[in-house]
Write a protein that holds these residues in place. Structure first.
Motif, mmCIF file in Angstrom:
data_model
loop_
_atom_site.group_PDB
_atom_site.id
_atom_site.type_symbol
_atom_site.label_atom_id
_atom_site.label_comp_id
_atom_site.label_asym_id
_atom_site.label_seq_id
_atom_site.Cartn_x
_atom_site.Cartn_y
_atom_site.Cartn_z
ATOM 1 N N ASP A 60 0.843 -1.193 0.000
ATOM 2 C CA ASP A 60 0.000 0.000 0.000
ATOM 3 C C ASP A 60 0.886 1.254 0.000
ATOM 4 N N LYS A 61 0.903 1.969 -1.108
ATOM 5 C CA LYS A 61 1.775 3.146 -1.233
ATOM 6 C C LYS A 61 1.432 4.219 -0.213
ATOM 7 N N ARG A 62 0.139 4.406 0.042
ATOM 8 C CA ARG A 62 -0.268 5.431 1.007
ATOM 9 C C ARG A 62 0.195 5.053 2.417
ATOM 10 N N LEU A 63 0.044 3.792 2.779
ATOM 11 C CA LEU A 63 0.511 3.332 4.091
ATOM 12 C C LEU A 63 2.031 3.471 4.197
ATOM 13 N N PHE A 64 2.732 3.088 3.145
ATOM 14 C CA PHE A 64 4.186 3.213 3.134
ATOM 15 C C PHE A 64 4.617 4.668 3.336
ATOM 16 N N SER A 65 3.949 5.581 2.656
ATOM 17 C CA SER A 65 4.320 6.995 2.791
ATOM 18 C C SER A 65 4.001 7.528 4.188
ATOM 19 N N SER A 66 3.096 6.891 4.914
ATOM 20 C CA SER A 66 2.763 7.306 6.283
ATOM 21 C C SER A 66 3.793 6.827 7.302
ATOM 22 N N CYS A 67 4.612 5.868 6.922
ATOM 23 C CA CYS A 67 5.581 5.292 7.855
ATOM 24 C C CYS A 67 6.523 6.343 8.427
ATOM 25 N N SER A 68 7.095 7.151 7.576
ATOM 26 C CA SER A 68 8.089 8.131 8.011
ATOM 27 C C SER A 68 7.518 9.072 9.059
ATOM 28 N N ALA A 69 6.335 9.609 8.801
ATOM 29 C CA ALA A 69 5.709 10.545 9.741
ATOM 30 C C ALA A 69 5.389 9.873 11.077
ATOM 31 N N VAL A 72 8.172 5.033 11.774
ATOM 32 C CA VAL A 72 8.251 3.591 11.529
ATOM 33 C C VAL A 72 9.029 3.362 10.243
ATOM 34 N N GLU A 73 9.934 2.404 10.271
ATOM 35 C CA GLU A 73 10.635 2.036 9.047
ATOM 36 C C GLU A 73 9.702 1.173 8.214
ATOM 37 N N GLY A 74 9.660 1.433 6.913
ATOM 38 C CA GLY A 74 8.768 0.685 6.039
ATOM 39 C C GLY A 74 9.473 0.147 4.820
ATOM 40 N N ILE A 75 8.916 -0.912 4.282
ATOM 41 C CA ILE A 75 9.382 -1.491 3.026
ATOM 42 C C ILE A 75 8.174 -1.587 2.110
ATOM 43 N N LEU A 76 8.289 -0.998 0.932
ATOM 44 C CA LEU A 76 7.219 -1.060 -0.064
ATOM 45 C C LEU A 76 7.531 -2.197 -1.033
#
Length: 154
Positions: A60-69, A72-76
């Protein structure tokens, strides 16, 4: 995201979203600590990842972009194909070898069956058995093919 060494990536815990439960099972088969989501809403996933200190894996691109704010570290993951998803994780340092350390369903550490070292494991929580059967060879063959593909890309 900074490039982590293979060792650092292998020691990190992960959290998969609902779209990647199958990838989570494969990662557990490869010896990774991969939690299933407690809830399906984005805020709950981010909260769980932060609370448990896990890297969130999502398509989920939107969820991934929310990680930084959310801190949380994320992997897309870009692919919808399981073999490509495994390759994407391998490119981040996950070794492509079967390492039965965790239950593929509930993520609890496995125990080796007495007298069957390296051949039979059981999950003490859900009582699921894991063994080196015919399926093991086909999984190893798939992982060898993926490893070959990964090295061809380099």
């Amino acid at each position: 995201m900074r490039k982590e060494t293979e060792r650092e990536t292998e020691q990190r815990g992960f959290l998969v979203d609902l779209m990647l439960l199958r990838l989570g099972r494969w990662l557990r088969l490869l010896g990774q600590d991969v939690a299933n989501p407690e809830n399906d809403c984005d805020e709950a996933l981010l909260g769980q990842a932060k609370r448990e200190g896990r890297i969130l894996i999502t398509r989920d691109k939107r969820l991934f972009s929310s990680c930084s704010a959310a801190g949380v570290e994320g992997i897309l993951i870009r692919s919808s194909q399981i073999s490509e998803q495994i390759l994407e994780m391998a490119e981040r340092g996950i070794a492509l070898r079967i390492d039965p350390q965790r239950c593929t369903l509930c993520n609890n550490p496995l125990e080796e069956a007495e007298g069957r070292r390296g051949e039979l494991w059981i999950c003490p929580v859900c009582q699921r058995f894991y063994w080196r059967g015919g399926h093991w060879k086909s999984m190893e063959e798939m992982l060898m093919a993926l490893n070959h593909r990964m090295h061809q890309r380099e």
